[in-house]
Design a protein around this motif. Sequence first.
Motif, PDB file in Angstrom:
ATOM      1  N   ALA A  78      14.700  77.600  98.720  1.00  0.00           N
ATOM      2  CA  ALA A  78      15.089  78.916  99.240  1.00  0.00           C
ATOM      3  C   ALA A  78      16.040  78.742 100.422  1.00  0.00           C
ATOM      4  N   LEU A  79      15.692  77.850 101.354  1.00  0.00           N
ATOM      5  CA  LEU A  79      16.537  77.644 102.529  1.00  0.00           C
ATOM      6  C   LEU A  79      17.873  77.048 102.141  1.00  0.00           C
ATOM      7  N   GLU A  80      17.841  76.106 101.207  1.00  0.00           N
ATOM      8  CA  GLU A  80      19.087  75.423 100.836  1.00  0.00           C
ATOM      9  C   GLU A  80      20.080  76.349 100.135  1.00  0.00           C
ATOM     10  N   ARG A  81      19.559  77.448  99.633  1.00  0.00           N
ATOM     11  CA  ARG A  81      20.424  78.426  98.983  1.00  0.00           C
ATOM     12  C   ARG A  81      21.442  78.976  99.978  1.00  0.00           C
ATOM     13  N   GLY A  82      21.117  78.937 101.279  1.00  0.00           N
ATOM     14  CA  GLY A  82      22.094  79.316 102.298  1.00  0.00           C
ATOM     15  C   GLY A  82      22.399  80.797 102.331  1.00  0.00           C
ATOM     16  N   HIS A  83      21.449  81.631 101.916  1.00  0.00           N
ATOM     17  CA  HIS A  83      21.665  83.070 101.970  1.00  0.00           C
ATOM     18  C   HIS A  83      20.855  83.625 103.137  1.00  0.00           C
ATOM     19  N   ASP A  84      21.010  84.928 103.400  1.00  0.00           N
ATOM     20  CA  ASP A  84      20.361  85.515 104.560  1.00  0.00           C
ATOM     21  C   ASP A  84      18.950  85.996 104.255  1.00  0.00           C
ATOM     22  N   GLY A  85      18.442  85.675 103.104  1.00  0.00           N
ATOM     23  CA  GLY A  85      17.095  86.100 102.745  1.00  0.00           C
ATOM     24  C   GLY A  85      16.620  85.221 101.613  1.00  0.00           C
ATOM     25  N   ALA A  86      15.348  85.351 101.261  1.00  0.00           N
ATOM     26  CA  ALA A  86      14.768  84.539 100.203  1.00  0.00           C
ATOM     27  C   ALA A  86      14.153  85.451  99.159  1.00  0.00           C
ATOM     28  N   VAL A  87      14.089  84.965  97.933  1.00  0.00           N
ATOM     29  CA  VAL A  87      13.477  85.728  96.851  1.00  0.00           C
ATOM     30  C   VAL A  87      12.091  85.158  96.570  1.00  0.00           C
ATOM     31  N   ALA A 126      10.786  82.372 109.852  1.00  0.00           N
ATOM     32  CA  ALA A 126      10.704  81.885 111.233  1.00  0.00           C
ATOM     33  C   ALA A 126      11.959  82.288 111.986  1.00  0.00           C
ATOM     34  N   SER A 127      11.769  82.922 113.112  1.00  0.00           N
ATOM     35  CA  SER A 127      12.895  83.376 113.916  1.00  0.00           C
ATOM     36  C   SER A 127      12.750  82.803 115.321  1.00  0.00           C
ATOM     37  N   PHE A 128      13.831  82.187 115.804  1.00  0.00           N
ATOM     38  CA  PHE A 128      13.801  81.459 117.070  1.00  0.00           C
ATOM     39  C   PHE A 128      14.683  82.148 118.103  1.00  0.00           C
ATOM     40  N   VAL A 163       8.500  77.630 104.497  1.00  0.00           N
ATOM     41  CA  VAL A 163       9.337  78.467 105.370  1.00  0.00           C
ATOM     42  C   VAL A 163      10.604  78.757 104.572  1.00  0.00           C
ATOM     43  N   VAL A 164      10.799  80.034 104.197  1.00  0.00           N
ATOM     44  CA  VAL A 164      11.832  80.342 103.209  1.00  0.00           C
ATOM     45  C   VAL A 164      13.111  80.907 103.799  1.00  0.00           C
ATOM     46  N   THR A 165      13.047  81.420 105.010  1.00  0.00           N
ATOM     47  CA  THR A 165      14.261  81.944 105.631  1.00  0.00           C
ATOM     48  C   THR A 165      14.016  82.068 107.128  1.00  0.00           C
ATOM     49  N   GLY A 166      15.092  82.218 107.900  1.00  0.00           N
ATOM     50  CA  GLY A 166      14.903  82.275 109.343  1.00  0.00           C
ATOM     51  C   GLY A 166      16.130  82.762 110.063  1.00  0.00           C
ATOM     52  N   ASP A 167      16.079  82.657 111.382  1.00  0.00           N
ATOM     53  CA  ASP A 167      17.174  83.134 112.220  1.00  0.00           C
ATOM     54  C   ASP A 167      17.098  82.405 113.557  1.00  0.00           C
ATOM     55  N   ALA A 211      12.680  90.382  97.997  1.00  0.00           N
ATOM     56  CA  ALA A 211      13.470  89.602  98.945  1.00  0.00           C
ATOM     57  C   ALA A 211      12.813  89.741 100.315  1.00  0.00           C
ATOM     58  N   VAL A 212      12.890  88.674 101.103  1.00  0.00           N
ATOM     59  CA  VAL A 212      12.345  88.665 102.457  1.00  0.00           C
ATOM     60  C   VAL A 212      13.424  88.143 103.377  1.00  0.00           C
ATOM     61  N   THR A 213      13.610  88.780 104.520  1.00  0.00           N
ATOM     62  CA  THR A 213      14.631  88.357 105.465  1.00  0.00           C
ATOM     63  C   THR A 213      14.166  88.659 106.874  1.00  0.00           C
ATOM     64  N   THR A 214      14.587  87.870 107.846  1.00  0.00           N
ATOM     65  CA  THR A 214      14.137  88.062 109.224  1.00  0.00           C
ATOM     66  C   THR A 214      15.295  87.860 110.184  1.00  0.00           C
TER      67      THR A 214
END
Lengths: 337, 337
Positions: free
Chosen positions: A36-45, A95-97, A126-130, B53-56
């Motif tokens: 999911a992370l490697e997909r490089g998009h702003d969200g995960a499915v 996860a948002s930092f 951990v599928v997406t972050g900021d 979809a999930v995004t943060t």
Amino acid sequence: MPFSDYERVVLAHGGGGRVMQRLIRDLFVAAFGGAALERGHDGAVLRPRGPIAVTTDAFTVSPRTFPGGDLGSLAVHGTVNDLAMCGARPLALTASFILEEGLELRELATLVEHMAAAARSCGVEVVTGDTKVVERGKGDGVFITTTGVGELLVDPPPGPERLAPGDAIVVSGPIGEHGVAVLAAREGLSLEPPLVSDAGPVHAAALALVEACEVHCLRDPTRGGLASVLAELATASGSSMHIREADVPVRPAVADTCELLGLDPLYVACEGRFVAFVPAAQVDDALACLRRSGCEQAAHIGALGPASADPLVFAESALGGRRILDLLSSEQLPRIC
Amino acid sequence: MPFSDYERVVLAHGGGGRVMQRLIRDLFVAAFGGAALERGHDGAVLRPRGPIAVTTDAFTVSPRTFPGGDLGSLAVHGTVNDLAMCGARPLALTASFILEEGLELRELATLVEHMAAAARSCGVEVVTGDTKVVERGKGDGVFITTTGVGELLVDPPPGPERLAPGDAIVVSGPIGEHGVAVLAAREGLSLEPPLVSDAGPVHAAALALVEACEVHCLRDPTRGGLASVLAELATASGSSMHIREADVPVRPAVADTCELLGLDPLYVACEGRFVAFVPAAQVDDALACLRRSGCEQAAHIGALGPASADPLVFAESALGGRRILDLLSSEQLPRIC
């Protein structure tokens, strides 16, 4: 470790350019991995198989490292535990930092690696972050907000609305260790042996319980400790609660430190314990299940009384005295999570 | 407004006791409403009808109020927009607040009311949240992290992995207004008339497009602006991109201010625009759909070339010159979101 000594967070690490891309690739994607992370998009499915629970928490613990854990592992365990309290098996985390300019990148890398290890050991990705960076003096090193998505094991799930008169109250283990360990680390108290936080995942035990019994409600006694959670749930349920203080497990080192510092362990936070409410007839099954699941010191500490117009929590002391456990105005110990 | 003048955030607002309960009840539950929040549990239950979809995102914009929006509305629109970029209809948001001791409660209440209004107008509910308080000097008023859960409209959803040679590049409206408006507010520039941020929800237009065309990828050009998004996606797709600068809509006031300040509008953040990649044969349908959906200035700005070992973004000027749009080292303007 992809960073050399003394490399520090700069504003460009949150700037959307090359420096930020490198941080994401070399630190976050490297540690958390996953498609999911490697997909490089702003969200995960995600493809849940039914109803889901969603929960979020900001983590600002100070100091960031304490005996038994750190901000990174806590940010995973805290949210995995909240999902478990909803009766949900963790499926994914975000996860948002918020980083403060000047934070050492090596410290950040260690926290992120501990997050990744905690997530792996809980079987969650951990599928997406900021990442955002604020100027020096506008933050405190690093704050982490995690959000969890989990699949409900039972539907309707455990919740305050299912509490019923007569329910037995069970606690999964000794209380107060997290709050006292963080306080000792923050104040530089040298306790011998050092107190270790109970911070850790409770989902395996909590979900085993949900599958074994008719669990009416689950709650982890974090800020405000066991007493505050009971006071809140007494109000929510419309029933008074009665607990026996002598039956509430408290390790001697925690009891001694609390006495020394003038703290009441019933109000001190845990980060690896939970309270379960089950029908009285199932309390023995519940205790047996918890003990099989690693909660050797799980204890039956009390029960819900009949419905009441003014629901309170009563604690009976070993000597037969009785006191009311009310919500405190505040927490005894700030920034323990 | 439940707070009097000069009431401020104190550590007890994050303490798990009565003061925190009151803040949650009088501010957050009152503003966001909804059955999920009133349940008073640590998480919410959702029943999506299929893949989600999930995004943060963490929001730290400075100043917190700018022409056209504020931290509260931005924290909702930013995450709703990220869901839309995944091809997902927003279903629920979570909101986590890190408050600095001393923040005026009236300002917090205003931000929360604007969040609630933004959520209502996007048809999405804030279902659960968290509040932490850090000591004065350890934060910057308030940081908000929102996480969004949405239902996919199409499966597989749009994403960088679906970009294909020949795809047309469409932008939904004039670029750069958010970054310039925030910069002007921060630096106290008096522009006449004042520049207004484009911050706002794009989900209606983006989802209409997903339903009308075969959309390969959607992305909102926030930090780093349009150029950075294209550079990132060129790398992800393995194809160079070619855009015509004269076709990229930029309002004269933005162009003038950028020229004055030495900024390149192609690198200035938007918070209410998006880029869509569609098969060349569908570009007219895509533009027609966007214009029907309120994006009157949507424009076809370029295309993906054939696969390339070293994918770059080329911008052709009105005079026929050509330059490469690379990722900058950093953002030109920190803390614009």
